[in-house]
Write an enzyme that holds these catalytic residues in place. Structure first.
Site, PDB file in Angstrom:
ATOM      1  N   ARG A   1      40.089  61.084  64.057  1.00 16.01           N
ATOM      2  CA  ARG A   1      39.515  59.817  64.502  1.00 16.01           C
ATOM      3  C   ARG A   1      40.633  58.847  64.896  1.00 16.01           C
ATOM      4  O   ARG A   1      41.565  58.631  64.144  1.00 16.01           O
ATOM      5  CB  ARG A   1      38.619  59.244  63.399  1.00 16.01           C
ATOM      6  CG  ARG A   1      37.366  60.097  63.209  1.00 16.01           C
ATOM      7  CD  ARG A   1      36.478  59.605  62.091  1.00 16.01           C
ATOM      8  NE  ARG A   1      36.912  60.079  60.793  1.00 16.01           N
ATOM      9  CZ  ARG A   1      36.192  59.949  59.665  1.00 16.01           C
ATOM     10  NH1 ARG A   1      35.011  59.354  59.715  1.00 16.01           N
ATOM     11  NH2 ARG A   1      36.630  60.391  58.517  1.00 16.01           N
TER      12      ARG A   1
ATOM     13  N   LYS B   1      39.666  45.585  49.570  1.00 15.10           N
ATOM     14  CA  LYS B   1      39.855  46.818  50.350  1.00 15.10           C
ATOM     15  C   LYS B   1      40.307  46.492  51.788  1.00 15.10           C
ATOM     16  O   LYS B   1      41.256  47.078  52.312  1.00 15.10           O
ATOM     17  CB  LYS B   1      38.543  47.616  50.355  1.00 15.10           C
ATOM     18  CG  LYS B   1      38.509  48.794  51.301  1.00 15.10           C
ATOM     19  CD  LYS B   1      39.449  49.910  50.892  1.00 15.10           C
ATOM     20  CE  LYS B   1      39.541  50.938  52.000  1.00 15.10           C
ATOM     21  NZ  LYS B   1      40.421  52.040  51.690  1.00 15.10           N
TER      22      LYS B   1
ATOM     23  N   CYS C   1      40.168  54.719  59.047  1.00 14.59           N
ATOM     24  CA  CYS C   1      40.142  53.485  58.250  1.00 14.59           C
ATOM     25  C   CYS C   1      40.859  52.303  58.895  1.00 14.59           C
ATOM     26  O   CYS C   1      40.221  51.292  59.178  1.00 14.59           O
ATOM     27  CB  CYS C   1      40.719  53.769  56.873  1.00 14.59           C
ATOM     28  SG  CYS C   1      39.659  54.872  55.936  1.00 14.59           S
TER      29      CYS C   1
HETATM   30  P1  NAD Z   1      32.337  60.688  56.806  1.00 17.76           P
HETATM   31  O1  NAD Z   1      31.779  60.384  58.129  1.00 17.76           O
HETATM   32  O2  NAD Z   1      33.369  61.745  56.639  1.00 17.76           O
HETATM   33  O3  NAD Z   1      31.152  61.038  55.787  1.00 17.76           O
HETATM   34  C1  NAD Z   1      29.946  60.355  55.724  1.00 17.76           C
HETATM   35  C2  NAD Z   1      28.838  61.339  55.347  1.00 17.76           C
HETATM   36  O4  NAD Z   1      27.622  60.606  55.169  1.00 17.76           O
HETATM   37  C3  NAD Z   1      28.553  62.398  56.406  1.00 17.76           C
HETATM   38  O5  NAD Z   1      28.632  63.681  55.841  1.00 17.76           O
HETATM   39  C4  NAD Z   1      27.126  62.081  56.868  1.00 17.76           C
HETATM   40  O6  NAD Z   1      26.388  63.234  57.245  1.00 17.76           O
HETATM   41  C5  NAD Z   1      26.560  61.425  55.641  1.00 17.76           C
HETATM   42  N1  NAD Z   1      25.371  60.603  55.879  1.00 17.76           N
HETATM   43  C6  NAD Z   1      25.073  59.769  56.898  1.00 17.76           C
HETATM   44  N2  NAD Z   1      23.879  59.210  56.703  1.00 17.76           N
HETATM   45  C7  NAD Z   1      23.379  59.694  55.542  1.00 17.76           C
HETATM   46  C8  NAD Z   1      22.194  59.488  54.811  1.00 17.76           C
HETATM   47  N3  NAD Z   1      21.244  58.665  55.235  1.00 17.76           N
HETATM   48  N4  NAD Z   1      22.031  60.162  53.652  1.00 17.76           N
HETATM   49  C9  NAD Z   1      22.977  61.008  53.199  1.00 17.76           C
HETATM   50  N5  NAD Z   1      24.137  61.243  53.859  1.00 17.76           N
HETATM   51  C10 NAD Z   1      24.339  60.592  55.015  1.00 17.76           C
HETATM   52  O7  NAD Z   1      32.905  59.282  56.249  1.00 17.76           O
HETATM   53  P2  NAD Z   1      34.123  59.071  55.226  1.00 17.76           P
HETATM   54  O8  NAD Z   1      35.430  59.223  55.914  1.00 17.76           O
HETATM   55  O9  NAD Z   1      33.847  59.836  53.994  1.00 17.76           O
HETATM   56  O10 NAD Z   1      33.961  57.513  54.926  1.00 17.76           O
HETATM   57  C11 NAD Z   1      32.913  56.993  54.157  1.00 17.76           C
HETATM   58  C12 NAD Z   1      33.247  55.551  53.821  1.00 17.76           C
HETATM   59  O11 NAD Z   1      34.435  55.499  53.005  1.00 17.76           O
HETATM   60  C13 NAD Z   1      33.548  54.671  55.022  1.00 17.76           C
HETATM   61  O12 NAD Z   1      33.091  53.364  54.763  1.00 17.76           O
HETATM   62  C14 NAD Z   1      35.061  54.670  55.074  1.00 17.76           C
HETATM   63  O13 NAD Z   1      35.570  53.513  55.686  1.00 17.76           O
HETATM   64  C15 NAD Z   1      35.419  54.671  53.609  1.00 17.76           C
HETATM   65  N6  NAD Z   1      36.744  55.230  53.289  1.00 17.76           N
HETATM   66  C16 NAD Z   1      37.192  56.343  53.913  1.00 17.76           C
HETATM   67  C17 NAD Z   1      38.419  56.874  53.548  1.00 17.76           C
HETATM   68  C18 NAD Z   1      38.933  58.131  54.214  1.00 17.76           C
HETATM   69  O14 NAD Z   1      40.079  58.498  53.914  1.00 17.76           O
HETATM   70  N7  NAD Z   1      38.170  58.805  55.047  1.00 17.76           N
HETATM   71  C19 NAD Z   1      39.204  56.259  52.567  1.00 17.76           C
HETATM   72  C20 NAD Z   1      38.711  55.140  51.931  1.00 17.76           C
HETATM   73  C21 NAD Z   1      37.473  54.624  52.302  1.00 17.76           C
END
Ligand code: NAD
Length: 444
Positions: free
Chosen positions: A337, A213, A269
């Site tokens: 972001r 990744k 990301c």
């Molecule tokens: P985000 O911040 O949009 O979502 C994360 C969620 O987790 C939030 O809603 C938050 O309230 C929740 N959270 C935090 N602590 C928690 C807990 N203890 N219990 C339950 N929920 C909790 O993040 P995202 O953009 O969805 O990214 C998540 C992961 O995926 C990251 O590692 C990111 O690098 C990866 N990722 C993101 C994308 C993208 O397009 N955004 C693509 C591929 C990978």
């Protein structure tokens, strides 16, 4: 299958909805009460093309549920996805506190009798699957008998914001890191509906999956920064980056995508993943030299338009007013972001300029972050009223063929600074505009 998704942000909500769409029963868990309340009532919390329709359908069909209660949410699930944030820590490494915190909670919840696969969907550094496993066992009151009650799998997510649902439903590939045969079988069954056209589910060990990744995102970021440097050289040498890009991209070994120059990559990301991979290298005394350059180039690129703007206004931006089209880091998302637009806003307001911005989806997020530091327009044309010039920071489709007459009548000066190369240089000059873009003309 019964699935739990912990973390209901951009990745979690898409993951949960798309697995529900293929007939699974999915419970999404989040600590954000407000988010869970909204989602439970059918109010979508993020913008992704195509997501709302699937979300509402699966909510109505009772295949998609939301809760703040982790224990209740994972109780019946065989598969538990972790889609939690992994923001950069102070030293640039991925902060695993959310992942390991939930892993410990799971350690207190999972019972020896019920087998579960815990899946890291977040982007996490090499070795995290082992850390998650250790965290679960360390928190369990029955650690010894829990050893065979679960597997930890790495299943990084490659979806692109803007086309997340399409990418999830029809992935180029699915990468699964596990050496457990039981987990492999479950993952194969889970993803079968998504790879019916023959795209591969690639099984590997956990560490290789975790690195895949970071390597993929860092390579794409490298392509972008490379083209931004080529664009700079085009400006200095009198070449046209559009032509160079087309000439390069027709070579199958290079490919057409990710060769568009602009004002830098942003989003949740690329910036953090490149930084985290450099940091991972440092931890094993390896200096990932190319990626250091990629980050440097990108930082500078976000402000690529500023010198031209200053020059045009003879270094006096005090009291000037700019229309800014685009706030999201890229089109078809409300994600701001690390968005280049925010860096432009900062640079111009520091010089005393005012900004009136329009973005089709991202304005609420910007309002929440910087409030009335800028003004927000009702439409792209409203933003132009009394503005001295137009700046374009995101390539939303509706900005591509605008009504130039409206632009001319509203702007005080016929000046456009375009960070996304939306217009044909000759055609826009013919309309009498002062036009600056990226890599298409000699600059002084
Ligand atoms: P985000 O911040 O949009 O979502 C994360 C969620 O987790 C939030 O809603 C938050 O309230 C929740 N959270 C935090 N602590 C928690 C807990 N203890 N219990 C339950 N929920 C909790 O993040 P995202 O953009 O969805 O990214 C998540 C992961 O995926 C990251 O590692 C990111 O690098 C990866 N990722 C993101 C994308 C993208 O397009 N955004 C693509 C591929 C990978």
């Amino acid at each position: 299958m019964k699935i739990a998704v912990v973390g209901t942000g951009y990745v979690g909500l898409v993951t949960g909805t798309c697995f529900a769409e293929t007939g699974n029963t999915v419970t999404c868990i989040d600590i954000d009460v407000n988010k869970v309340n909204k989602l439970s009532k059918g109010e979508i919390t993020i913008y992704k093309p195509g997501l709302e329709k699937l979300f509402l359908r699966n909510l109505k069909e009772e295949r998609l549920f939301f809760t703040t209660d982790l224990a209740a949410g994972v109780k019946d699930a065989v598969i538990v996805f972790l889609a939690l944030p992994t923001p950069p820590g102070e030293d640039g490494s991925a902060d695993l506190k959310y992942i390991l915190g939930v892993a410990k909670d799971l350690g207190r919840i999972i019972q020896p009798g019920d087998y579960k696969v815990i899946i890291d969907k977040s982007t996490v550094p090499v070795g995290t699957a082992e850390k998650v496993r250790d965290a679960i066992l360390s928190a369990s009151p029955q650690a010894e008998s829990l050893v065979t009650a679960f597997d930890v799998v790495s299943n990084p997510e490659f979806l692109r914001e803007g086309v997340a649902v399409d990418d999830f439903m029809k992935p180029d590939r699915v990468v699964v890191g596990t050496t457990s045969e039981k987990a492999k079988k479950l993952m194969n069954d889970l993803y079968a509906p998504f790879v019916r056209q023959g795209n591969p589910v690639i099984f590997m060990d956990e560490r290789s999956a975790e690195l895949t990744k970071y390597a993929a995102n860092s390579f794409l970021a490298t392509k972008i920064s490379f083209m931004n440097e080529v664009a700079k050289l085009c400006e200095l040498l009198g070449a046209d980056v559009d032509m160079v890009r087309r000439g390069m991209g027709s070579d199958e070994r290079i490919g057409k995508r990710f060769l568009f120059p602009g004002i830098g990559y942003g989003g949740s990301c690329f910036p953090k993943d490149v930084q985290a991979l450099v940091r991972s290298g440092k931890e094993v005394n390896y200096d990932f030299q190319i990626l250091n350059a990629v980050m440097d180039v990108n930082e500078k690129q976000k402000l690529h338009l500023i010198p031209g703007i200053k020059k045009y206004f003879k270094n006096d931006l005090k009291g000037k007013r700019f229309a800014l089209w685009g706030l999201a880091f890229k089109p078809n998302t409300d994600d701001i972001r690390e968005a280049p637009a925010l860096y432009i806003i900062d640079a111009l307001t520091k010089e005393g300029a005012g900004i009136c911005a329009f973005d089709p989806e991202a304005m609420n997020n910007v309002k929440a972050q910087i409030g009335d530091k800028i003004e927000y327009a009702e439409s792209q044309y409203d933003a132009l009223k009394n503005a001295d010039a137009l700046i374009i920071a995101t390539e939303w489709n509706e900005f591509r063929t605008p009504d130039f007459l409206k632009i001319v009548t509203n702007l005080k000066n016929k000046a456009i600074f375009d960070g996304r190369n939306l217009f044909d240089v000759a055609a826009i000059r013919e309309l009498g505009f002062h036009y600056e873009s990226v890599g298409r003309e000699i600059v002084n």
